[in-house]
Design an enzyme around this catalytic site. Structure first.
Site, PDB file in Angstrom:
ATOM      1  N   GLN A 172       5.392  -9.357   3.636  1.00 21.34           N
ATOM      2  CA  GLN A 172       5.238  -8.892   2.102  1.00 21.34           C
ATOM      3  C   GLN A 172       6.745  -8.963   1.518  1.00 21.34           C
ATOM      4  O   GLN A 172       6.663  -9.351   0.275  1.00 21.34           O
ATOM      5  CB  GLN A 172       4.693  -7.343   2.249  1.00 21.34           C
ATOM      6  CG  GLN A 172       3.257  -7.579   2.770  1.00 21.34           C
ATOM      7  CD  GLN A 172       2.870  -5.837   2.874  1.00 21.34           C
ATOM      8  OE1 GLN A 172       3.607  -5.164   3.346  1.00 21.34           O
ATOM      9  NE2 GLN A 172       1.716  -5.614   2.821  1.00 21.34           N
ATOM     10  N   GLY A 204     -13.436  -6.943   0.962  1.00 23.12           N
ATOM     11  CA  GLY A 204     -12.166  -7.685   0.812  1.00 23.12           C
ATOM     12  C   GLY A 204     -12.212  -8.524   1.626  1.00 23.12           C
ATOM     13  O   GLY A 204     -12.771  -8.798   2.867  1.00 23.12           O
ATOM     14  N   ALA A 205     -11.110  -9.780   1.566  1.00 24.15           N
ATOM     15  CA  ALA A 205     -10.760 -10.554   2.326  1.00 24.15           C
ATOM     16  C   ALA A 205      -9.485 -11.066   2.603  1.00 24.15           C
ATOM     17  O   ALA A 205      -9.264 -11.919   3.057  1.00 24.15           O
ATOM     18  CB  ALA A 205     -11.766 -11.919   1.981  1.00 24.15           C
ATOM     19  N   CYS A 244       0.849  -0.940  -0.103  1.00 19.64           N
ATOM     20  CA  CYS A 244      -0.131  -0.033   0.033  1.00 19.64           C
ATOM     21  C   CYS A 244       0.920   1.426   0.056  1.00 19.64           C
ATOM     22  O   CYS A 244       0.703   2.469  -0.447  1.00 19.64           O
ATOM     23  CB  CYS A 244      -1.012  -0.002   1.188  1.00 19.64           C
ATOM     24  SG  CYS A 244      -2.141  -1.319   1.181  1.00 19.64           S
ATOM     25  N   ASN A 245       2.007   1.213   0.695  1.00 17.36           N
ATOM     26  CA  ASN A 245       2.840   2.280   0.887  1.00 17.36           C
ATOM     27  C   ASN A 245       3.892   2.403  -0.155  1.00 17.36           C
ATOM     28  O   ASN A 245       4.848   3.531  -0.105  1.00 17.36           O
ATOM     29  CB  ASN A 245       3.476   2.485   2.205  1.00 17.36           C
ATOM     30  CG  ASN A 245       2.172   2.506   3.243  1.00 17.36           C
ATOM     31  OD1 ASN A 245       1.214   3.331   3.138  1.00 17.36           O
ATOM     32  ND2 ASN A 245       2.282   1.849   4.283  1.00 17.36           N
ATOM     33  N   ARG A 246       4.191   1.520  -0.999  1.00 18.51           N
ATOM     34  CA  ARG A 246       5.458   1.504  -1.732  1.00 18.51           C
ATOM     35  C   ARG A 246       5.559   0.715  -2.927  1.00 18.51           C
ATOM     36  O   ARG A 246       4.806  -0.519  -2.866  1.00 18.51           O
ATOM     37  CB  ARG A 246       6.525   1.207  -0.795  1.00 18.51           C
ATOM     38  CG  ARG A 246       7.032  -0.373  -0.377  1.00 18.51           C
ATOM     39  CD  ARG A 246       7.958  -0.517   0.399  1.00 18.51           C
ATOM     40  NE  ARG A 246       7.875   0.055   1.600  1.00 18.51           N
ATOM     41  CZ  ARG A 246       8.439   0.989   2.371  1.00 18.51           C
ATOM     42  NH1 ARG A 246       9.381   1.762   1.224  1.00 18.51           N
ATOM     43  NH2 ARG A 246       8.556   1.838   3.335  1.00 18.51           N
ATOM     44  N   GLU A 304      -5.394  -9.861   3.983  1.00 20.94           N
ATOM     45  CA  GLU A 304      -4.445  -9.614   5.301  1.00 20.94           C
ATOM     46  C   GLU A 304      -5.068  -8.428   5.920  1.00 20.94           C
ATOM     47  O   GLU A 304      -5.346  -8.206   7.144  1.00 20.94           O
ATOM     48  CB  GLU A 304      -3.089  -9.716   5.146  1.00 20.94           C
ATOM     49  CG  GLU A 304      -2.388  -9.382   6.489  1.00 20.94           C
ATOM     50  CD  GLU A 304      -1.090  -9.457   6.263  1.00 20.94           C
ATOM     51  OE1 GLU A 304      -0.035  -9.615   7.204  1.00 20.94           O
ATOM     52  OE2 GLU A 304      -0.282  -9.383   5.025  1.00 20.94           O
ATOM     53  N   GLU A 330       5.890  -1.594  12.326  1.00 20.35           N
ATOM     54  CA  GLU A 330       4.991  -2.730  11.824  1.00 20.35           C
ATOM     55  C   GLU A 330       5.550  -3.863  11.094  1.00 20.35           C
ATOM     56  O   GLU A 330       6.310  -3.715  10.404  1.00 20.35           O
ATOM     57  CB  GLU A 330       3.923  -1.926  10.727  1.00 20.35           C
ATOM     58  CG  GLU A 330       4.451  -1.322   9.429  1.00 20.35           C
ATOM     59  CD  GLU A 330       4.408  -2.385   8.417  1.00 20.35           C
ATOM     60  OE1 GLU A 330       3.604  -3.588   8.561  1.00 20.35           O
ATOM     61  OE2 GLU A 330       5.062  -2.227   7.259  1.00 20.35           O
ATOM     62  N   PRO A 331       5.065  -5.003  11.679  1.00 14.93           N
ATOM     63  CA  PRO A 331       5.574  -6.512  11.162  1.00 14.93           C
ATOM     64  C   PRO A 331       5.046  -6.813  10.044  1.00 14.93           C
ATOM     65  O   PRO A 331       5.752  -7.556   9.197  1.00 14.93           O
ATOM     66  CB  PRO A 331       5.030  -7.330  12.486  1.00 14.93           C
ATOM     67  CG  PRO A 331       3.755  -6.748  12.603  1.00 14.93           C
ATOM     68  CD  PRO A 331       3.688  -5.304  12.588  1.00 14.93           C
TER      69      PRO A 331
END
Length: 426
Positions: free
Chosen positions: A119, A188-189, A51-53, A191, A113-114
């Site tokens: 990812q 959505g479903a 989402c961030n990169r 993570e 954040e883990p």
């Protein structure tokens, strides 16, 4: 060979631009194949997209970086100049340091954040499946994972960190007095929705519903929380039933449009609706934000909330950076050694050739009836002459200064512990 990184993230590019370069996990393998086929030398490559990169890691030549910039811009439908104005490029130790910081959660919107570590591991597996992972990038990422593990076990970097999912609950609590009286829809479903549902379930909302394109996967998630499940196609007609909507899908286009939300607002008689769009690209059309009684937040809007408590973890960040610096030094030492591999391979090939030649000559001498002692003497003399020939030739060539430098090198390589005292003192 060098290692380099090309990327954009939440600190360098706006949400809508990041959305153009978002790749679902099942898109990474074909995307990597397309990138490598466009490059003449087919370098090692890995693609990380969250989402961030979006980041591309390569082990190859510097010229391949410029080509990759143009290729990625074309893939995202923007000009190379626009992408370049928002992108960062890092090489060698800086690229390694960046990879280690990303894996450790130091470069995330949510400090510590883990999820990013998982990812990255998914991205590495996808690169392996695409045949794009070689020895250099394998070392880079395995060392990244090891550094991240040490950072998490040796520091408090992840202590009290607020996830995007937890931040969503906190914002909802500011709008609604009692979260146990609201109905929540999760779209959505994956993570992120799983995490959001876990946090909301802890507040015991009146009802929870999961809408997903694949009903079976939606049922699996809903079953864990005692939630209802519905088809994504039914969302427009039922949107008005929910006080809070949390959406995060892999759709490339918005799935909740302005018209559907306008109809929902009318049916709700203007009761407020809380909406969080955690997807990149967007799941909810940005114009929805302009509607009265709608409170829409994106991943970038949550940035301020998740920074709470960051200052108190700065000591842990400093500790983590020390661990990362040591990891970078070790990786660069390994990379420097790798640059000698071609020379080592050539030396081994040359000595194998000499050995084969002398063994063949020895066998001929034995076949002619020469004594074993004579054959061994000839074998050893032949090998030593071949090994020393180049060094002796260099010692007799060139000017005095060159011969002196060669003499020191030859002494260091061949004499070792028997160096003259004056050379040891140097």
């Amino acid at each position: 060979m060098s290692v380099w990184t090309l990327g954009i993230n939440h600190t360098t590019a706006p949400l809508d631009l990041r959305g153009r370069f978002a790749f679902a996990i099942d898109q990474i393998e074909p995307t990597l194949r397309g990138l490598r086929e466009s490059l003449a030398r087919r370098p090692e490559a890995t693609l990380l997209s969250t989402c961030n990169r979006t980041e591309i890691y390569c082990a190859g030549g510097r010229s391949e970086l410029d080509h990759t910039m143009e290729w990625l811009a074309h893939r995202g439908g923007v000009s190379p100049a626009l992408l370049r104005s928002h992108a960062y490029t890092l090489e060698n130790d800086q690229a390694a340091r960046h990879a280690f910081r990303v894996a450790s959660g130091l470069d995330s919107m949510v400090l510590g954040e883990p999820q990013i570590l998982g990812q990255m591991k998914d991205a590495v597996r996808a690169a392996e499946d695409a045949g794009a992972m070689g020895t250099t990038l394998h070392q880079l990422f395995q060392r990244s994972f090891a550094v991240a593990k040490e950072v998490r076990t040796s520091t408090e970097i992840g202590a009290h960190s607020i996830s995007l999912a937890a931040a969503s609950v906190r914002l909802a609590g500011q709008l609604f007095e009692d979260l146990s009286n609201i109905k929540v829809l999760f779209v959505g479903a994956g993570e992120m929705i799983d995490l959001a549902a876990t946090h909301f379930a802890a507040k015991n909302p009146k009802a929870m519903t999961v809408a997903n394109r694949t009903l079976e996967r939606g049922e699996k998630l809903a079953g864990r929380f005692g939630a209802e499940v519905m088809r994504l196609a039914d969302l427009p007609s039922r949107l008005h039933e929910f006080d809070a909507v949390i959406s995060c899908t892999a759709s490339t286009l918005p799935i909740i449009g302005l018209g559907a939300v306008e109809r929902a607002v009318k049916l709700r008689k203007h009761r407020p609706m809380f909406m969080v769009d955690l997807a990149v690209p967007r799941d909810i059309e940005p114009e929805v934000r302009e509607l009265s009684d709608i409170y829409l937040y994106t991943v970038d809007d949550l940035a301020h909330v998740v920074q709470t408590g960051k200052d108190s973890r700065q000591a842990a960040v400093a500790q983590a950076e020390v661990i990362i610096d040591a990891g970078v030094q070790n990786f660069m030492h390994w990379l420097d050694q790798r640059r000698s591999v071609p020379l080592i391979q050539q030396l081994n090939a040359q000595t194998d050739e000499w050995r084969a030649t002398e063994i063949a000559r020895a066998r001929k001498l034995l076949a002619r009836g020469e004594s074993v002692e004579t054959v061994l003497e000839a074998l050893s003399r032949g090998l030593t002459q071949k090994m020393l020939h180049g060094a002796l030739a260099e010692l007799h060539a060139g000017n005095a200064d060159n011969r002196e430098a060669t003499a020191q090198t030859v002494s260091r390589l061949f004499l070792r512990g028997n160096l003259p005292q004056e050379q040891k003192e140097r």
